[in-house]
Scaffold this motif. Structure first.
Motif, PDB file in Angstrom:
ATOM      1  N   THR A  31     -23.246  -1.227  17.998  1.00 42.09           N
ATOM      2  CA  THR A  31     -23.081  -2.082  16.818  1.00 42.09           C
ATOM      3  C   THR A  31     -24.395  -2.762  16.464  1.00 42.09           C
ATOM      4  OG1 THR A  31     -20.748  -2.493  17.322  1.00 42.09           O
ATOM      5  CG2 THR A  31     -21.838  -4.067  15.865  1.00 42.09           C
ATOM      6  N   LEU A  70     -16.066   1.126  18.916  1.00 36.54           N
ATOM      7  CA  LEU A  70     -17.102   0.744  17.958  1.00 36.54           C
ATOM      8  C   LEU A  70     -16.480   0.056  16.745  1.00 36.54           C
ATOM      9  CD1 LEU A  70     -20.000   0.668  16.945  1.00 36.54           C
ATOM     10  CD2 LEU A  70     -19.688   3.019  16.120  1.00 36.54           C
ATOM     11  N   SER A  73     -15.600  -3.390  17.702  1.00 35.75           N
ATOM     12  CA  SER A  73     -16.801  -4.201  17.809  1.00 35.75           C
ATOM     13  C   SER A  73     -17.302  -4.623  16.425  1.00 35.75           C
ATOM     14  CB  SER A  73     -17.890  -3.423  18.554  1.00 35.75           C
ATOM     15  OG  SER A  73     -19.088  -4.158  18.600  1.00 35.75           O
ATOM     16  N   VAL A  74     -17.360  -3.684  15.508  1.00 36.73           N
ATOM     17  CA  VAL A  74     -17.827  -3.993  14.151  1.00 36.73           C
ATOM     18  C   VAL A  74     -16.886  -4.995  13.480  1.00 36.73           C
ATOM     19  CG1 VAL A  74     -18.213  -3.030  11.843  1.00 36.73           C
ATOM     20  CG2 VAL A  74     -19.088  -1.828  13.859  1.00 36.73           C
ATOM     21  N   TRP A  77     -17.609  -8.391  14.902  1.00 38.38           N
ATOM     22  CA  TRP A  77     -18.858  -8.924  14.351  1.00 38.38           C
ATOM     23  C   TRP A  77     -18.653  -9.397  12.910  1.00 38.38           C
ATOM     24  CZ3 TRP A  77     -24.281  -8.735  15.804  1.00 38.38           C
ATOM     25  CH2 TRP A  77     -24.474  -8.489  17.154  1.00 38.38           C
TER      26      TRP A  77
END
Length: 112
Positions: A31, A70, A73-74, A77
């Protein structure tokens, strides 16, 4: 959502969190790498291409579990970034999201 469906969804989320936990560290590194590559470009049309290249690279190289990690995670964020922006601008997170949505609608109308 009815209580049974809610409990079932919570149980599924807990199972998936435990299953994807080993992918967390690598997903965070990916990320960061993806964001470093995708941010700061003058041509906004380039950003989706760069991000898609990362996502396809992860999927094709490591499979769906790493891709799911992923994506998680994105999303984490993005949530943190919206909350930080809201705090620094004195707006609510919902107002930040509403502004992005309004901008997207306006851009779509300009293209139409």
């Amino acid at each position: 959502m009815d209580p049974f469906a809610r409990r079932k969804m919570i149980a599924q989320v807990q199972v998936e969190q435990r299953r994807l936990l080993p992918e967390h560290e690598e997903a965070t590194r990916t990320t960061i790498e993806m964001l470093r590559t995708s941010t700061g470009h003058d041509d906004a049309r380039l950003v989706p291409c760069l991000n898609l290249a990362y996502l396809l690279g992860v999927k094709n190289t490591y499979g769906d579990d790493r891709l799911m990690a992923l994506a998680l995670s994105v999303a984490n964020w993005a949530t943190t970034a919206v909350n930080d922006l809201a705090r620094h601008t004195g707006r609510s997170p919902q107002q930040i999201i509403d502004q992005y949505e309004t901008d997207i609608i306006a851009d779509r109308e300009d293209l139409g």
